[in-house]
Motif scaffolding. Sequence first.
Motif, PDB file in Angstrom:
ATOM      1  N   THR A  42      14.715  -9.748  12.481  1.00 55.65           N
ATOM      2  CA  THR A  42      14.929  -9.294  11.103  1.00 55.65           C
ATOM      3  C   THR A  42      13.802  -8.403  10.585  1.00 55.65           C
ATOM      4  N   SER A  43      12.694  -8.321  11.327  1.00 53.34           N
ATOM      5  CA  SER A  43      11.508  -7.573  10.862  1.00 53.34           C
ATOM      6  C   SER A  43      11.216  -7.888   9.385  1.00 53.34           C
ATOM      7  N   PRO A  44      10.948  -9.166   9.081  1.00 54.53           N
ATOM      8  CA  PRO A  44      10.796  -9.555   7.673  1.00 54.53           C
ATOM      9  C   PRO A  44       9.469  -9.125   7.075  1.00 54.53           C
ATOM     10  N   TRP A  45       8.512  -8.720   7.916  1.00 53.80           N
ATOM     11  CA  TRP A  45       7.134  -8.486   7.473  1.00 53.80           C
ATOM     12  C   TRP A  45       6.918  -7.092   6.905  1.00 53.80           C
ATOM     13  N   ARG A  46       6.067  -7.038   5.912  1.00 56.08           N
ATOM     14  CA  ARG A  46       5.605  -5.745   5.359  1.00 56.08           C
ATOM     15  C   ARG A  46       4.083  -5.811   5.288  1.00 56.08           C
ATOM     16  N   PHE A  47       3.427  -4.737   5.711  1.00 54.96           N
ATOM     17  CA  PHE A  47       1.964  -4.680   5.740  1.00 54.96           C
ATOM     18  C   PHE A  47       1.526  -3.519   4.854  1.00 54.96           C
ATOM     19  N   ARG A  48       0.589  -3.773   3.966  1.00 54.14           N
ATOM     20  CA  ARG A  48       0.080  -2.692   3.107  1.00 54.14           C
ATOM     21  C   ARG A  48      -1.442  -2.670   3.181  1.00 54.14           C
ATOM     22  N   LEU A  49      -1.965  -1.526   3.616  1.00 54.48           N
ATOM     23  CA  LEU A  49      -3.412  -1.321   3.576  1.00 54.48           C
ATOM     24  C   LEU A  49      -3.734  -0.865   2.153  1.00 54.48           C
ATOM     25  N   LEU A  50      -4.555  -1.618   1.451  1.00 49.12           N
ATOM     26  CA  LEU A  50      -4.811  -1.317   0.037  1.00 49.12           C
ATOM     27  C   LEU A  50      -5.876  -0.229  -0.089  1.00 49.12           C
ATOM     28  N   GLY A  51      -5.485   0.895  -0.672  1.00 53.09           N
ATOM     29  CA  GLY A  51      -6.405   2.026  -0.867  1.00 53.09           C
ATOM     30  C   GLY A  51      -7.240   1.847  -2.124  1.00 53.09           C
ATOM     31  N   PRO A  52      -8.196   2.774  -2.343  1.00 55.34           N
ATOM     32  CA  PRO A  52      -9.139   2.615  -3.459  1.00 55.34           C
ATOM     33  C   PRO A  52      -8.479   2.548  -4.834  1.00 55.34           C
ATOM     34  N   GLU A  53      -7.427   3.357  -5.034  1.00 59.40           N
ATOM     35  CA  GLU A  53      -6.764   3.342  -6.363  1.00 59.40           C
ATOM     36  C   GLU A  53      -6.098   1.992  -6.609  1.00 59.40           C
ATOM     37  N   THR A  54      -5.435   1.479  -5.588  1.00 61.91           N
ATOM     38  CA  THR A  54      -4.757   0.179  -5.718  1.00 61.91           C
ATOM     39  C   THR A  54      -5.780  -0.916  -5.960  1.00 61.91           C
ATOM     40  N   ARG A 129       1.757  -8.518  -8.981  1.00 64.21           N
ATOM     41  CA  ARG A 129       2.946  -8.060  -8.251  1.00 64.21           C
ATOM     42  C   ARG A 129       3.363  -6.680  -8.743  1.00 64.21           C
ATOM     43  N   GLU A 130       3.230  -6.447 -10.051  1.00 64.73           N
ATOM     44  CA  GLU A 130       3.580  -5.125 -10.595  1.00 64.73           C
ATOM     45  C   GLU A 130       2.595  -4.063 -10.111  1.00 64.73           C
ATOM     46  N   ALA A 131       1.304  -4.403 -10.116  1.00 64.53           N
ATOM     47  CA  ALA A 131       0.288  -3.436  -9.668  1.00 64.53           C
ATOM     48  C   ALA A 131       0.537  -3.028  -8.214  1.00 64.53           C
ATOM     49  N   LEU A 132       1.104  -3.944  -7.446  1.00 62.12           N
ATOM     50  CA  LEU A 132       1.356  -3.667  -6.022  1.00 62.12           C
ATOM     51  C   LEU A 132       2.774  -3.158  -5.779  1.00 62.12           C
ATOM     52  N   ALA A 133       3.552  -3.055  -6.862  1.00 65.12           N
ATOM     53  CA  ALA A 133       4.948  -2.596  -6.777  1.00 65.12           C
ATOM     54  C   ALA A 133       5.743  -3.415  -5.757  1.00 65.12           C
ATOM     55  N   LEU A 134       5.574  -4.740  -5.791  1.00 60.69           N
ATOM     56  CA  LEU A 134       6.305  -5.589  -4.847  1.00 60.69           C
ATOM     57  C   LEU A 134       7.762  -5.727  -5.264  1.00 60.69           C
ATOM     58  N   ASP A 135       8.624  -5.707  -4.280  1.00 60.40           N
ATOM     59  CA  ASP A 135      10.033  -5.978  -4.531  1.00 60.40           C
ATOM     60  C   ASP A 135      10.165  -7.444  -4.974  1.00 60.40           C
ATOM     61  N   PRO A 136      11.060  -7.744  -5.926  1.00 57.50           N
ATOM     62  CA  PRO A 136      11.190  -9.137  -6.392  1.00 57.50           C
ATOM     63  C   PRO A 136      11.446 -10.134  -5.258  1.00 57.50           C
ATOM     64  N   ARG A 137      12.068  -9.690  -4.168  1.00 57.29           N
ATOM     65  CA  ARG A 137      12.367 -10.623  -3.065  1.00 57.29           C
ATOM     66  C   ARG A 137      11.136 -10.905  -2.198  1.00 57.29           C
ATOM     67  N   GLU A 138      10.115 -10.073  -2.308  1.00 53.06           N
ATOM     68  CA  GLU A 138       8.970 -10.225  -1.397  1.00 53.06           C
ATOM     69  C   GLU A 138       8.117 -11.444  -1.713  1.00 53.06           C
ATOM     70  N   VAL A 139       7.705 -12.134  -0.662  1.00 51.72           N
ATOM     71  CA  VAL A 139       6.827 -13.303  -0.783  1.00 51.72           C
ATOM     72  C   VAL A 139       5.484 -12.923  -0.160  1.00 51.72           C
ATOM     73  N   VAL A 140       4.415 -13.174  -0.910  1.00 49.55           N
ATOM     74  CA  VAL A 140       3.088 -12.879  -0.359  1.00 49.55           C
ATOM     75  C   VAL A 140       2.735 -13.965   0.661  1.00 49.55           C
TER      76      VAL A 140
END
Length: 169
Positions: A42-54, A129-140
């Motif tokens: 299902t490739s359920p994973w999402r990876f985000r490298l957090l940049g300086p602005e974020t 969650r808003e600052a990271l623009a996470l989809d409502p379904r996403e679980v950290v």
Amino acid sequence: MEVDHAIRARRTHKQYGPEPVGEAVVRELVELARQAPNHKLTSPWRFRLLGPETRAQLDGVVGEKEAAKLRRAPTLVLVTAVPSEDPVLAEEDRLATAAAVYALLLAATGRGLASYWRTPASFREPPVREALALDPREVVIALVHLGPPASEPPQKERAPVDEIFSVLP
Ligand SMILES: Cc1cc2nc3c(=O)[nH]c(=O)nc-3n(C[C@H](O)[C@H](O)[C@H](O)COP(=O)(O)O)c2cc1C
């Protein structure tokens, strides 16, 4: 580095050198992490490298105490799961993503990097969650801290094998 050695050498690191881990290396880690077992692929994973602005945005919403903790690591990788609709598969998706996080930590250890699996409470709250623009379904699943090691944390005791292992007849 041999797998057994990486498993034993990995530690939770809270002190890091200042040099960030380059995007190319983080991509290598993600490429390895996605090899984790994954029922139904299902490739359920999402990876985000957090940049300086974020990271600057996060500083403003997590509170001063947490912001100071986040500043300890030069590189932060957020790992989330997008669980399937089916509840059984959704649980398996979260477990698969945890396995992917562990693979990422071991691959980082194999490259001589320090790492830390964190799950800050604020990352479950709407402002973050808003600052990271996470989809409502996403679980950290993890906010992985990465960087050059700046200390040698001791190994933490585990329950002995005899306590946790048995052989069924
Ligand atoms: C799902 C998960 C969540 C974790 N969240 C945190 C956390 O929020 N804060 C923290 O200090 N450590 C966290 N940890 C790391 C553990 O505390 C750490 O692995 C444990 O103390 C053993 O130390 P070691 O990693 O050096 O072997 C987490 C680990 C896992 C697997």
